[in-house]
Design a protein around this motif. Structure first.
Motif, mmCIF file in Angstrom:
data_model
loop_
_atom_site.group_PDB
_atom_site.id
_atom_site.type_symbol
_atom_site.label_atom_id
_atom_site.label_comp_id
_atom_site.label_asym_id
_atom_site.label_seq_id
_atom_site.Cartn_x
_atom_site.Cartn_y
_atom_site.Cartn_z
ATOM 1 N N CYS A 225 0.833 -1.209 0.000
ATOM 2 C CA CYS A 225 0.000 0.000 0.000
ATOM 3 C C CYS A 225 0.865 1.256 0.000
ATOM 4 O O CYS A 225 0.574 2.234 -0.704
ATOM 5 C CB CYS A 225 -0.930 0.004 1.214
ATOM 6 N N GLU A 226 1.937 1.237 0.769
ATOM 7 C CA GLU A 226 2.837 2.387 0.797
ATOM 8 C C GLU A 226 3.521 2.576 -0.553
ATOM 9 O O GLU A 226 3.710 3.697 -1.019
ATOM 10 C CB GLU A 226 3.865 2.210 1.916
ATOM 11 N N GLY A 227 3.902 1.452 -1.181
ATOM 12 C CA GLY A 227 4.520 1.535 -2.489
ATOM 13 C C GLY A 227 3.578 2.103 -3.543
ATOM 14 O O GLY A 227 4.020 2.716 -4.510
ATOM 15 N N ALA A 228 2.277 1.896 -3.343
ATOM 16 C CA ALA A 228 1.277 2.395 -4.291
ATOM 17 C C ALA A 228 0.929 3.862 -4.053
ATOM 18 O O ALA A 228 0.060 4.401 -4.734
ATOM 19 C CB ALA A 228 0.015 1.540 -4.206
ATOM 20 N N GLY A 229 1.588 4.480 -3.066
ATOM 21 C CA GLY A 229 1.403 5.911 -2.866
ATOM 22 C C GLY A 229 0.401 6.295 -1.803
ATOM 23 O O GLY A 229 0.061 7.477 -1.674
ATOM 24 N N TYR A 230 -0.073 5.345 -1.015
ATOM 25 C CA TYR A 230 -1.018 5.666 0.056
ATOM 26 C C TYR A 230 -0.225 6.132 1.282
ATOM 27 O O TYR A 230 0.574 5.381 1.828
ATOM 28 C CB TYR A 230 -1.888 4.452 0.386
ATOM 29 N N ASP A 231 -0.458 7.382 1.678
ATOM 30 C CA ASP A 231 0.331 7.949 2.773
ATOM 31 C C ASP A 231 -0.299 7.716 4.142
ATOM 32 O O ASP A 231 0.334 7.971 5.162
ATOM 33 C CB ASP A 231 0.554 9.447 2.551
ATOM 34 N N ILE A 232 -1.538 7.220 4.175
ATOM 35 C CA ILE A 232 -2.177 6.833 5.433
ATOM 36 C C ILE A 232 -2.645 5.390 5.288
ATOM 37 O O ILE A 232 -3.434 5.075 4.396
ATOM 38 C CB ILE A 232 -3.393 7.723 5.783
ATOM 39 N N VAL A 233 -2.146 4.505 6.149
ATOM 40 C CA VAL A 233 -2.538 3.092 6.117
ATOM 41 C C VAL A 233 -3.223 2.753 7.437
ATOM 42 O O VAL A 233 -2.615 2.852 8.501
ATOM 43 C CB VAL A 233 -1.322 2.167 5.905
ATOM 44 N N LEU A 234 -4.500 2.385 7.356
ATOM 45 C CA LEU A 234 -5.277 2.028 8.538
ATOM 46 C C LEU A 234 -5.462 0.513 8.567
ATOM 47 O O LEU A 234 -5.915 -0.081 7.584
ATOM 48 C CB LEU A 234 -6.648 2.717 8.523
ATOM 49 N N VAL A 235 -5.107 -0.107 9.688
ATOM 50 C CA VAL A 235 -5.254 -1.549 9.844
ATOM 51 C C VAL A 235 -6.302 -1.802 10.918
ATOM 52 O O VAL A 235 -6.081 -1.518 12.099
ATOM 53 C CB VAL A 235 -3.922 -2.226 10.230
ATOM 54 N N GLU A 236 -7.453 -2.316 10.507
ATOM 55 C CA GLU A 236 -8.529 -2.624 11.455
ATOM 56 C C GLU A 236 -8.474 -4.103 11.799
ATOM 57 O O GLU A 236 -8.409 -4.961 10.910
ATOM 58 C CB GLU A 236 -9.889 -2.298 10.844
#
Length: 414
Positions: A225-236
């Motif tokens: 997800c970070e590699g795809a450019g998402y700067d906020i990653v939420l793990v529920e």
């Protein structure tokens, strides 16, 4: 004492578990190979050296010339290149396919997934280097008892963040049935607005029996997800308990969501998870539940003062929020930003990430070694008889375990 060393050629890797008392038949090897035309990065390449050689030769492991192993087929090379280019280009379809690849249990596809991950990791290190060594994404873990309103909270926060220009990914881990292995995957259906947002990505994943509601590949999905450019990653994650330490060991900040009307909350929530929480959010703080929410906030604020601080830069906070009225939601994000800024300034966030990588490495090693033990012929032969004797009370579980370990070691050394 078993010795572990890591071998990496190009972007391939091998994991060996060796012991002076164990023969070569017990060497656990997992190899992934890379064709020289797949990746063209300038990362260092690691080559194994037998234990006991000179320190100078061991230092050569990190500077050895890259050796490419040409055993990827043309279709495999093209698939990996297409996935990588689509991933860093921000294509959600490529991200979804990449996560599916790392979640697979197919041996060959697992190897391809690790090749893809190595390149994404290299790309992320490049980005962090341009960012002064600071992480380019903020990882937040969220947990809470059923009925705490986790999905509603995530959707409201996610929409607010996308409107502010952020790209948000949500990894929602659903519980799997122990009987059928099936999973409801209801989180995506509950986040209808966020799932339609082009700046958001929601990925429900089954726990597949993993303790703590965190799949073994969740950590790898975060990297993708970070590699795809998402700067906020939420793990529920699923539920609340000691097993939720798993998610706390993969995120920068751990947020605990508590409903305002659940009885004796301080008794109902285990101390261990409270100690790991960086922020406690009392949800559904509106209408008739406003007064109970204020009371719970006061109780948790007092309780947190009695616990030992995890960080020198941050004191855990307790806030109230309502996903229905939006009250308190901006303040929650302000607290998250304050935490991130404080931890980055002190260097604790970077240190926490480095420690987490080691924790996850050992957890995967333990899982692989256990699987190897269970699949050993001597163990498989002795297991049904010993299980029967344990269930009848003829022998203790401890003795049965010792006998299985003895069968494993003796048959391997013969």
């Amino acid at each position: 004492m078993p010795r572990l060393f890591y071998k990496m050629r190009g972007f391939g890797y091998s994991l060996f578990l060796q012991s002076s008392s164990l023969p070569s038949s017990l060497v656990v090897t997992r190899t992934c190979c890379l064709h020289k035309r797949v990746f063209t990065g300038s990362q260092n390449c690691y080559q194994s050296t037998p234990l006991g050689q000179s320190q100078q030769h061991r230092r050569g492991m990190s500077t050895a010339p890259r050796q490419h192993i040409q055993d990827l087929s043309g279709p495999e090379q093209r698939r990996l290149n297409k996935l990588y280019e689509g991933l860093i280009g921000g294509q959600r379809a490529s991200l979804a396919e990449s996560i599916t690849l790392v979640e697979t249990k197919h041996p060959r596809k697992k190897e391809l997934a690790q090749v893809l991950l190595q390149r994404v990791l290299a790309y992320r290190r490049e980005q962090e280097g341009r960012n002064g060594g600071k992480p380019v994404a903020f990882r937040v873990g969220l947990s809470g008892p059923p009925g705490a309103g986790k999905s509603s909270f995530i959707e409201v926060v996610g929409k607010m963040l996308t409107e502010r220009g952020h790209k948000v990914s949500v990894l929602a881990v659903d519980p799997s049935s122990c009987t059928t292995g099936g999973s409801l995957m209801g989180d995506k259906t509950r986040m209808t607005e966020l799932s339609r947002d082009m700046n958001a990505f929601i990925r429900p994943s089954p726990t597949s029996g993993t303790l703590g509601g965190v799949t073994r590949t969740t950590n790898e999905a975060v990297v993708l997800c970070e590699g795809a450019g998402y700067d906020i990653v939420l793990v529920e994650t699923v539920g609340v308990g000691q097993s939720e330490f798993a998610v706390a060991d993969m995120v920068d900040m751990f947020v605990l969501l508590i409903p305002p009307a659940g009885g004796d909350e301080l008794q109902g929530i285990k101390r261990g998870i409270i100690e790991r929480a960086d922020l406690v959010v009392v949800t559904k703080s509106d209408g008739d539940l406003l007064v109970p929410a204020r009371r719970i906030q006061a109780e948790y604020t007092s309780a947190l003062k009695l616990l030992r601080r995890q960080s020198k830069s941050w004191n855990p906070k307790v806030v109230r929020a309502s996903s229905h009225t939006f009250e308190g939601i901006p303040e929650v994000w302000d607290k998250l930003e304050s935490y991130r800024d404080a931890m980055l300034a002190s260097g604790e966030l970077q240190g926490r990430r480095r420690a987490q990588q080691k924790v996850w490495m050992w957890s995967l090693i333990q899982e692989s070694v256990l699987q190897h033990f269970q699949n050993h012929p001597s163990v498989r032969d002795a297991l049904p008889h010993l299980e029967e004797r344990v269930t009848k009370g003829a022998i203790s579980p401890g003795l049965a375990a010792d006998l299985l370990l003895k069968a494993f070691s003796s048959s391997s050394s013969s």
